[in-house]
Design an enzyme around this catalytic site. Structure first.
Site, PDB file in Angstrom:
ATOM      1  N   HIS A  53     -25.610  66.284  27.413  1.00  0.00           N
ATOM      2  CA  HIS A  53     -24.614  67.091  27.978  1.00  0.00           C
ATOM      3  C   HIS A  53     -25.034  68.734  27.417  1.00  0.00           C
ATOM      4  O   HIS A  53     -25.999  68.972  26.834  1.00  0.00           O
ATOM      5  CB  HIS A  53     -23.383  66.775  27.241  1.00  0.00           C
ATOM      6  CG  HIS A  53     -23.201  66.557  25.870  1.00  0.00           C
ATOM      7  ND1 HIS A  53     -23.030  65.293  25.202  1.00  0.00           N
ATOM      8  CD2 HIS A  53     -23.476  67.400  25.017  1.00  0.00           C
ATOM      9  CE1 HIS A  53     -23.176  65.319  23.992  1.00  0.00           C
ATOM     10  NE2 HIS A  53     -23.387  66.617  23.860  1.00  0.00           N
TER      11      HIS A  53
HETATM   12  C1  T46 Z   1     -23.370  67.745  20.588  1.00  0.00           C
HETATM   13  C2  T46 Z   1     -24.303  66.825  19.865  1.00  0.00           C
HETATM   14  C3  T46 Z   1     -25.231  67.317  18.999  1.00  0.00           C
HETATM   15  C4  T46 Z   1     -14.888  63.860  18.148  1.00  0.00           C
HETATM   16  O1  T46 Z   1     -13.585  63.293  18.334  1.00  0.00           O
HETATM   17  N1  T46 Z   1     -14.902  64.995  17.495  1.00  0.00           N
HETATM   18  C5  T46 Z   1     -15.786  65.789  17.467  1.00  0.00           C
HETATM   19  O2  T46 Z   1     -15.988  66.814  17.032  1.00  0.00           O
HETATM   20  C6  T46 Z   1     -16.959  65.110  18.083  1.00  0.00           C
HETATM   21  C7  T46 Z   1     -18.394  66.148  18.148  1.00  0.00           C
HETATM   22  C8  T46 Z   1     -17.062  63.816  18.847  1.00  0.00           C
HETATM   23  N2  T46 Z   1     -16.061  63.176  18.990  1.00  0.00           N
HETATM   24  C9  T46 Z   1     -15.726  61.979  19.419  1.00  0.00           C
HETATM   25  C10 T46 Z   1     -16.023  61.910  20.962  1.00  0.00           C
HETATM   26  C11 T46 Z   1     -16.543  60.812  21.396  1.00  0.00           C
HETATM   27  O3  T46 Z   1     -15.743  59.663  21.388  1.00  0.00           O
HETATM   28  O4  T46 Z   1     -16.845  61.295  19.104  1.00  0.00           O
HETATM   29  C12 T46 Z   1     -17.355  60.506  20.113  1.00  0.00           C
HETATM   30  C13 T46 Z   1     -18.896  60.441  20.171  1.00  0.00           C
HETATM   31  O5  T46 Z   1     -19.075  62.053  20.514  1.00  0.00           O
HETATM   32  P1  T46 Z   1     -20.162  62.199  21.679  1.00  0.00           P
HETATM   33  O6  T46 Z   1     -20.867  61.072  22.351  1.00  0.00           O
HETATM   34  O7  T46 Z   1     -20.131  63.530  22.339  1.00  0.00           O
HETATM   35  O8  T46 Z   1     -21.501  62.446  20.394  1.00  0.00           O
HETATM   36  P2  T46 Z   1     -22.878  63.072  20.855  1.00  0.00           P
HETATM   37  O9  T46 Z   1     -23.749  62.625  19.619  1.00  0.00           O
HETATM   38  O10 T46 Z   1     -23.522  62.419  21.986  1.00  0.00           O
HETATM   39  O11 T46 Z   1     -22.868  64.363  21.025  1.00  0.00           O
HETATM   40  C14 T46 Z   1     -22.534  65.102  19.868  1.00  0.00           C
HETATM   41  C15 T46 Z   1     -21.491  66.205  20.245  1.00  0.00           C
HETATM   42  O12 T46 Z   1     -20.291  65.865  20.899  1.00  0.00           O
HETATM   43  C16 T46 Z   1     -22.115  67.268  21.166  1.00  0.00           C
HETATM   44  O13 T46 Z   1     -21.197  68.723  21.180  1.00  0.00           O
HETATM   45  O14 T46 Z   1     -23.829  68.890  20.810  1.00  0.00           O
HETATM   46  O15 T46 Z   1     -23.612  65.705  19.119  1.00  0.00           O
END
Ligand code: T46
Length: 139
Positions: A53
């Protein structure tokens, strides 16, 4: 606020000590923004991918505080892969950069310092939409 264009590595202080080393960051010093949120990725299973993303309005610095990982960053035209494997090195990622993380080593911990609170509406999750948007975004 200073927003760098393409992701770049930031060398962080490493205070070497026979008792163990210490690294430190401060707002608007090593980190080129005010830190508004901190999260960390850990216990990532072997072979798992994260990211996939971009954000229109979010700056972040990623630090592999333990172990290593790879991260592809892409501005819609240029693509580069970084390996993060030093607790005294951060990868700055500004606005409008696609990112994909992979190859987390066993026990890797990736700390992320972010310029804004969590906002699920601030994600672009489709790569083609991201590239199309980049074509119409003024730099
Ligand atoms: C990025 C990379 C490096 C939250 O509730 N609060 C938060 O601050 C974050 C980051 C995530 N979440 C929840 C949302 C999802 O249910 O945690 C879950 C996993 O998030 P996500 O699938 O977005 O995680 P990554 O590792 O794919 O991405 C994250 C960050 O979202 C993104 O901004 O740059 O790490």
């Amino acid at each position: 606020m200073n927003t760098l264009n393409f992701p770049t590595l930031i060398e962080l202080p490493k205070i070497i000590d026979s008792r163990g080393n210490l690294s430190v960051v401060e707002n608007n010093k090593e980190i080129p923004f005010d830190i508004r949120r901190v999260y960390w990725l850990y216990e990532v299973p072997t072979g798992e991918l994260r990211g996939g993303h971009a954000h229109t309005d979010l700056q972040q610095v990623l630090i592999a505080i333990h172990g290593s990982l790879k991260i592809i960053v892409d501005d819609g035209k240029n693509r580069q892969t970084f390996t993060l494997n030093k607790p005294n090195q951060g990868l700055y990622i500004g606005n409008n950069i696609w990112r994909e993380m992979s190859d987390f080593s066993d026990g890797a911990v990736c700390l992320v310092l972010a310029s804004k609170p969590y906002d699920p509406a601030g994600y672009i999750r489709n790569y083609n939409d991201f590239v199309d948007k980049q074509k119409t975004t003024k730099i």
